[in-house]
Design a protein around this motif. Structure first.
Motif, PDB file in Angstrom:
ATOM      1  N   HIS A  53      10.056  -9.885 -12.127  1.00  9.67           N
ATOM      2  CA  HIS A  53       9.719 -10.458 -13.468  1.00  9.67           C
ATOM      3  C   HIS A  53       9.309 -11.759 -13.565  1.00  9.67           C
ATOM      4  O   HIS A  53       9.572 -12.662 -12.445  1.00  9.67           O
ATOM      5  CB  HIS A  53      11.121 -10.504 -14.149  1.00  9.67           C
ATOM      6  N   VAL A 356      15.769 -10.100 -17.015  1.00 10.07           N
ATOM      7  CA  VAL A 356      15.604  -8.675 -16.492  1.00 10.07           C
ATOM      8  C   VAL A 356      16.652  -8.109 -15.590  1.00 10.07           C
ATOM      9  O   VAL A 356      17.368  -7.249 -15.858  1.00 10.07           O
ATOM     10  CB  VAL A 356      14.229  -8.495 -15.832  1.00 10.07           C
ATOM     11  N   CYS A 357      16.870  -8.647 -14.419  1.00 11.33           N
ATOM     12  CA  CYS A 357      17.696  -8.209 -13.503  1.00 11.33           C
ATOM     13  C   CYS A 357      19.294  -8.805 -13.603  1.00 11.33           C
ATOM     14  O   CYS A 357      20.135  -8.531 -12.879  1.00 11.33           O
ATOM     15  CB  CYS A 357      17.344  -8.625 -12.012  1.00 11.33           C
TER      16      CYS A 357
END
Length: 376
Positions: A53, A356-357
């Motif tokens: 990302h 995101v993660c």
């Protein structure tokens, strides 16, 4: 998604400028708001140190009229002021400039705002120093607002005042009244002092384009009316009073959350009708009128809208607070734990969680220079 002030100005300010002339200050403020968090101000390229990302974060304009910037500024201000909180009762007072003076405000805003600050402080200082009341030195933090809920011109000062004074002997004397001072007496003293100060400003030539006849007629009429001063004790815990004032300190004329919709003709926004039991309503204004009302609240360059006075003045605050706390014989209020800013700028972005993660951290991998209109 509802539009914000930036989107309204981007869509309709060019048409507004065809028929209305912006002064240099208004033009500068509008430019800042339009450029806020866009490539025009530059920014940073971020990348997650765990996944693929990446994202771009543009810089904020930090203009005090920009609703995108002031929520974060309010948090920072509150955190910085926590160390000045005293373990005493606090009082919230509001002093309003009569609306018949709005025309003078538009002609000479700097002079009228200075007169308002001075009249409010002289009034409260005189009441506190009166030996029949408290007989000591007062402290105050005052915040200037110029608007009402519908963006009309409504000039007033929000004042946060610790409930007590520092005496000449160095002792602390707490206020016994729940409302600090009688509001009717406050309003009459405030009225007399402000009218006197406005006459002085005219005689000194600081009220340009105001005639002698207008001064005499308008100020005589104001002296014949009763003025209203709002006063109430703060019910919040002592450590929360700065957060209470922070709700007023960096508020802009209209927040993005209040703007509901924009179509080809109108802007719709939410407001609270204080004349109808504080009911929430929706107002629809044509674009031209919405922008005109917003521009009424652009402050003069360099004007301090937040002022600390008396024993809270910056020049003596540290020394006086130590003295007062010793007199009260209580420990200093613990500082509130800083909140995480919602929209960081600059190097403060380093180390934020990846959206995101969730496991990685965003790292700055490149700095983006400002991009001027027409640039490559």
């Amino acid at each position: 998604m509802s539009p914000g002030l930036q989107q309204v100005l981007a869509a309709h300010l060019p048409d507004y400028c065809v028929t209305h002339r912006l002064d240099a200050r208004q033009s500068r403020v509008c430019t800042h708001i339009l450029q806020c968090r866009t490539e025009a101000l530059g920014g940073y390229q971020l990348a997650c140190d765990r996944c693929d990302h990446d994202q771009t974060q543009y810089l904020s304009c930090r203009d005090r009229h920009c609703p995108l910037c002031q929520q974060r500024a309010s948090r920072q201000w509150a955190e910085a002021q926590q160390q000045a909180v005293l373990p005493v009762a606090y009082h919230h007072l509001v002093f309003t400039l009569p609306d018949t003076l709005n025309g003078w405000v538009r002609l000479r805003p700097d002079a009228l705002y200075r007169a308002l600050f001075a009249a409010v402080w002289q009034t409260l200082k005189a009441f506190a120093a009166d030996p029949k009341r408290l007989g000591g030195r007062l402290g105050m933090t005052a915040v200037l607002h110029t608007w009402g809920q519908t963006l009309i011109q409504h000039v007033h000062l929000h004042c946060l005042v610790p409930g007590g004074v520092l005496t000449e002997q160095g002792s602390w004397k707490a206020a016994s009244s729940r409302y600090l001072f009688p509001v009717r007496a406050l309003s009459r003293h405030f009225r007399g002092h402000l009218v006197h100060r406005l006459r002085q400003l005219f005689e000194a030539g600081e009220l340009s384009r105001v005639t002698a006849a207008d001064v005499s007629e308008r100020l005589d009429a104001l002296m014949a009316k009763e003025w209203v001063v709002f006063s109430r004790p703060c019910e919040q815990a002592t450590r929360s009073v700065v957060n209470y004032l922070a709700r007023y300190s960096h508020r802009t004329a209209i927040s993005n959350q209040r703007i509901l919709a924009m179509d080809e003709e109108t802007v719709s926004f939410r407001y609270k009708d204080y004349g109808d039991d504080k009911k929430t309503k929706v107002m629809h204004l044509v674009h031209e009128e919405f922008i005109r009302r917003f521009l009424l609240h652009v402050l003069p360059q360099g004007l301090m809208k937040i002022r600390h006075l008396g024993y809270l003045a910056n020049c003596c605050r540290k020394k006086r607070l130590v003295q007062i706390r010793a007199a009260i014989a209580q420990a200093e209020t613990a500082e509130a734990e800083p909140e995480q800013a919602a929209n960081p700028v600059g190097p403060e972005l380093e180390g934020w969680a990846c959206p995101v993660c969730q496991g990685g951290r965003l790292r700055i991998v490149a700095e983006l220079p400002p991009r001027r209109p027409g640039g490559g």
